[in-house]
Scaffold this motif. Structure first.
Motif, short mmCIF file in Angstrom:
data_model
loop_
_atom_site.label_atom_id
_atom_site.label_comp_id
_atom_site.label_asym_id
_atom_site.label_seq_id
_atom_site.Cartn_x
_atom_site.Cartn_y
_atom_site.Cartn_z
N GLY A 1 0.69 -1.33 0.07
CA GLY A 1 -0.04 0.10 -0.05
C GLY A 1 0.86 1.30 -0.01
O GLY A 1 0.26 2.26 -0.16
N GLN A 2 2.28 1.24 0.01
CA GLN A 2 3.06 2.39 0.29
C GLN A 2 2.65 3.54 -1.11
O GLN A 2 2.95 4.70 -1.01
CB GLN A 2 4.35 2.12 0.28
CG GLN A 2 4.74 1.48 1.84
CD GLN A 2 6.29 1.26 1.74
OE1 GLN A 2 6.84 1.00 0.97
NE2 GLN A 2 6.65 1.54 3.12
N ARG A 3 2.51 2.71 -2.47
CA ARG A 3 2.66 3.46 -3.37
C ARG A 3 1.16 4.26 -3.65
O ARG A 3 0.99 5.04 -4.46
CB ARG A 3 3.13 2.71 -4.49
CG ARG A 3 4.50 2.54 -4.74
CD ARG A 3 4.75 1.75 -5.84
NE ARG A 3 6.35 1.50 -5.72
CZ ARG A 3 6.75 0.30 -5.42
NH1 ARG A 3 6.34 -0.78 -5.38
NH2 ARG A 3 8.44 0.34 -5.50
N LEU A 4 0.09 3.57 -2.73
CA LEU A 4 -1.18 4.39 -3.01
C LEU A 4 -1.49 5.06 -2.02
O LEU A 4 -1.00 4.91 -0.89
CB LEU A 4 -2.05 2.97 -3.03
CG LEU A 4 -1.66 1.86 -4.24
CD1 LEU A 4 -2.47 0.79 -3.89
CD2 LEU A 4 -1.99 2.51 -5.71
N ARG A 5 -2.73 5.76 -2.15
CA ARG A 5 -3.12 6.94 -1.17
C ARG A 5 -3.92 6.24 -0.05
O ARG A 5 -4.86 5.44 -0.37
CB ARG A 5 -4.03 7.73 -1.73
CG ARG A 5 -4.35 9.00 -0.91
CD ARG A 5 -5.21 10.08 -1.62
NE ARG A 5 -5.57 10.91 -0.63
CZ ARG A 5 -6.68 11.67 -0.88
NH1 ARG A 5 -7.20 11.85 -1.85
NH2 ARG A 5 -6.90 12.62 0.38
N ARG A 6 -3.34 6.24 1.08
CA ARG A 6 -4.27 5.71 2.27
C ARG A 6 -4.78 6.41 2.89
O ARG A 6 -4.57 7.87 3.24
CB ARG A 6 -3.09 4.91 3.32
CG ARG A 6 -2.09 3.77 2.93
CD ARG A 6 -1.40 3.37 3.99
NE ARG A 6 -0.68 2.17 3.66
CZ ARG A 6 0.50 2.05 3.71
NH1 ARG A 6 1.48 3.11 4.28
NH2 ARG A 6 1.08 0.99 3.33
N THR A 7 -5.75 6.13 3.56
CA THR A 7 -6.71 6.82 4.42
C THR A 7 -6.06 7.40 5.79
O THR A 7 -5.18 6.33 6.04
CB THR A 7 -8.34 6.43 4.54
OG1 THR A 7 -7.95 5.12 5.14
CG2 THR A 7 -8.97 6.13 3.22
N LEU A 8 -6.58 8.09 6.57
CA LEU A 8 -5.95 8.11 7.83
C LEU A 8 -6.10 7.08 8.76
O LEU A 8 -5.02 6.51 9.31
CB LEU A 8 -6.38 9.44 8.84
CG LEU A 8 -6.03 9.63 10.15
CD1 LEU A 8 -4.53 9.88 10.24
CD2 LEU A 8 -6.71 10.88 10.63
N GLU A 9 -7.29 6.41 8.69
CA GLU A 9 -7.56 4.85 9.16
C GLU A 9 -6.59 3.91 8.90
O GLU A 9 -6.32 3.17 9.84
CB GLU A 9 -8.92 4.64 9.04
CG GLU A 9 -10.09 5.69 9.67
CD GLU A 9 -10.30 6.84 8.82
OE1 GLU A 9 -10.82 7.82 9.40
OE2 GLU A 9 -9.73 6.73 7.65
N CYS A 10 -6.33 3.71 7.46
CA CYS A 10 -5.47 2.67 7.06
C CYS A 10 -4.08 2.98 7.54
O CYS A 10 -3.37 2.20 8.00
CB CYS A 10 -5.50 2.74 5.70
SG CYS A 10 -4.39 1.52 4.77
#
Length: 141
Positions: free
Chosen positions: A96-105
């Motif tokens: 998931g590092q290359r993708l936009r994560r939500t704050l919760e993620c």
């Protein structure tokens, strides 16, 4: 418990990730509904590991070709969990590092590595940075 039965080194890992995630989310002042989603996803974040070493006839995503974050997200989707929980499960790991994560993620991602670091220190007498050096490489440029 089924996940942790496979690997005694990670005993209690999902429960620790849940507790850490809840504490971080509460400290950040997230609303109760989002804290509940964080807790649910934290408990299930490694559920896909059940399929990584499963025989191919067990599930269409069984085997080592699909990483646990994505097979776990698919299992959670089959159970009808909310999209927010699916996002956290899918992007909680390094993929998931290359993708936009939500704050919760991001909360569950950080709690997962805090727990892994505690396991590494307890079982290997090393930090996760020494045990998993690629996780902590500084970015250049």
């Amino acid at each position: 418990k089924a996940i942790e039965a496979r690997d005694p080194y990670t005993s209690g890992h999902s429960l620790r990730v849940r507790a850490l995630s809840r504490a971080i989310a509460a400290e950040l002042g997230l609303p109760a509904k989002e804290i509940e989603q964080v807790e649910t996803a934290a408990l299930l974040h490694d559920v896909g590991k059940l399929l990584e070493h499963a025989p191919p006839d067990r599930h269409t995503l069984a085997g080592p070709l699909v990483r646990h974050a994505f097979s776990g997200m698919h299992l959670a989707m089959e159970e009808g969990l909310p999209r927010e929980v699916l996002h956290i499960i899918a992007y909680h790991s390094l993929e998931g590092q290359r993708l936009r994560r939500t704050l919760e993620c991001e909360v569950v991602y950080r709690a997962d590595f805090l727990s892994l670091d505690a396991i590494a220190r307890r079982e290997l007498n090393k930090s996760a940075g020494e045990y998993l050096p690629y996780v902590y490489l500084p970015r250049h440029g």
